[in-house]
Write an enzyme that holds these catalytic residues in place. Structure first.
Site, mmCIF file in Angstrom:
data_model
loop_
_atom_site.group_PDB
_atom_site.id
_atom_site.type_symbol
_atom_site.label_atom_id
_atom_site.label_comp_id
_atom_site.label_asym_id
_atom_site.label_seq_id
_atom_site.Cartn_x
_atom_site.Cartn_y
_atom_site.Cartn_z
ATOM 1 N N ALA A 181 44.252 36.347 37.488
ATOM 2 C CA ALA A 181 44.397 37.311 38.576
ATOM 3 C C ALA A 181 43.178 37.500 39.559
ATOM 4 C CB ALA A 181 44.948 38.625 38.101
ATOM 5 N N ASP A 182 42.265 36.856 38.232
ATOM 6 C CA ASP A 182 40.502 36.911 38.651
ATOM 7 C C ASP A 182 40.781 35.367 39.619
ATOM 8 O OD1 ASP A 182 39.345 39.048 37.599
ATOM 9 O OD2 ASP A 182 38.752 38.403 35.984
ATOM 10 N N LEU A 183 41.118 34.343 39.602
ATOM 11 C CA LEU A 183 40.694 33.174 40.142
ATOM 12 C C LEU A 183 41.487 33.409 41.075
ATOM 13 C CD1 LEU A 183 41.026 30.772 36.564
ATOM 14 C CD2 LEU A 183 39.368 32.057 38.479
#
Length: 409
Positions: A181-183
């Site tokens: 989700a961050d990436l």
């Protein structure tokens, strides 16, 4: 002759930390943008201490740089500024005036207290592109919640699809092995920033970009979303198997694991023939893919027994020769030794001020005229403070020394 860069005319003021924001900023740096990373004095980005492992120097001793930090900060300049102070806020405003893009991932409303929000800065610089990255966005009932990748993977549906089948040993929800989700938010933010730059270059108009981890996690479920929206039936976990194709999964060999993706009946026939079990292609229960799907619980154990008789490399050689889609499940030793990975320059080495050198992963963006490239290692904490404030803002040594004494920088 120096290589051309796609974004060599762009300056980014990076107020982000941890992963999603730094990942976006690193993409822009790879494409040639000047990225100024702003961190807290003495402390810095949280990920600098997220170890072990740490980068080691030439004597084998640990440096202060955690490997996690190294993953998302190459190609940047690092300065330290206390933005909770009036003078620190003024430094950021002055730097924003000299920048094309501001990236930030503070809690909703936090930078407004400091006069560093978009509405304040756009009055000073109307063509500014300002990108905020948060867990849940700037609006909605969850806007003020802190957002963490792991939680978002669960909330956004990813973990309902990922993991072994509930009726098998080890079944249940599973997060991804990296912070997807961050990436992916960092990647979507990169695209949004580039679109905003294109719009600005045509019109002279800046804009605000509101990126949320939860939005991205929902969006990236792709066909699983539309499968649900079309049918009204929520997909379930299948582990390394496929709900509609058999065999399309991992298998244990005698010395490792492989992936076999037999997408049609011909490929399935070639697979079992290569394994010395041609009768499994002729059996009426397994003759077509719909039949194999219906009888997967009988067929798959037979295929597992067959695959276990040979090594990983033996299977790869056999199936590649037969035209059956397959691949190994490599550990990272094998990944970075892979001749294709080597040929594509996915491993590089850069000089580092405390370790002598650092090995990093190369950019996957291959461009013929303006190649992506990293020209400098992830910087030490505050490595470029004097240089940036001196060159961009005209601060002399006396002023810099005064700010340091009072821990403003």
């Amino acid at each position: 002759m120096q290589n051309k860069t796609a974004l060599g005319h762009i300056r980014v003021l990076d107020l982000t930390r941890v992963l999603a924001g730094p990942w976006c900023a690193q993409n822009l740096a790879d494409l040639g943008a000047e990225v100024i990373k702003v961190e807290r004095p003495l402390v810095g980005d949280d990920t600098r201490s997220w170890g072990p492992p740490y980068l080691r120097d030439e004597t084998g001793e640990n440096t202060s740089e955690a490997a996690y930090y190294l993953a998302a900060n190459r190609g940047k300049q690092a300065i330290t500024v206390d933005i909770s102070s009036d003078e620190g806020q003024q430094i950021i405003r002055e730097l924003a005036l000299q920048s094309d893009i501001v990236l930030e991932n503070y809690k909703v409303g936090q930078l407004k207290k400091y006069g560093l929000d978009y509405d304040t800065l756009k009055e000073l610089k109307p063509d500014l592109i300002y990108c905020s990255i948060t867990g849940f966005g700037q609006t909605g009932p969850y806007a003020h919640r802190a957002g963490y990748d792991f939680i978002v993977q669960g909330m956004g549906g990813f973990m309902s699809l990922t993991g072994e089948r509930d009726d098998l040993p080890g079944g249940g929800p599973q997060k991804a092995g990296v912070a997807i989700a961050d990436l992916m938010t960092g990647m979507y933010a990169t695209i949004a920033v580039m679109a905003a730059l294109s719009h600005r270059d045509r019109t002279g108009e800046g804009q605000y970009i509101d990126m949320a981890l939860l939005d991205v996690q929902v969006a990236m479920l792709a066909n699983m979303n539309t499968n649900y929206l079309a049918s009204g039936v929520a997909p379930k976990r299948w582990g390394n198997a496929h709900p509609n194709i058999v065999p399309y999964q991992t298998f244990a060999t005698s010395d490792g694991h492989i992936i076999v993706a037999a997408g049609n009946d011909s490929q399935y026939t070639k697979f079992v023939q290569a394994g010395g079990r041609p009768e499994l292609a002729d059996d009426p229960l397994y003759l077509t893919n719909p039949r194999r799907v219906a009888h997967r619980d009988q067929l798959v154990p037979l295929l597992m027994e067959m695959v276990a008789q040979k090594t990983k490399q033996e299977w790869i050689d056999l199936l590649e020769a037969a035209g059956v889609p397959c691949g190994p499940i490599n550990n990272l030793d094998e990944v970075f030794d892979n001749p294709q990975v080597v040929a594509r320059d996915m491993l590089m080495e850069l000089p580092h001020p405390s370790a002598g050198k650092v090995r990093l992963v190369g950019s996957p963006m291959k461009m013929s005229v303006t190649p992506a490239q990293a020209l400098s290692a992830p910087p030490l904490l505050g490595q470029h403070t004097s240089e940036v404030l001196g060159n961009l803002l005209g601060y002399d040594e006396e002023k810099l020394a005064n700010l340091r004494t009072r821990k403003i920088i």
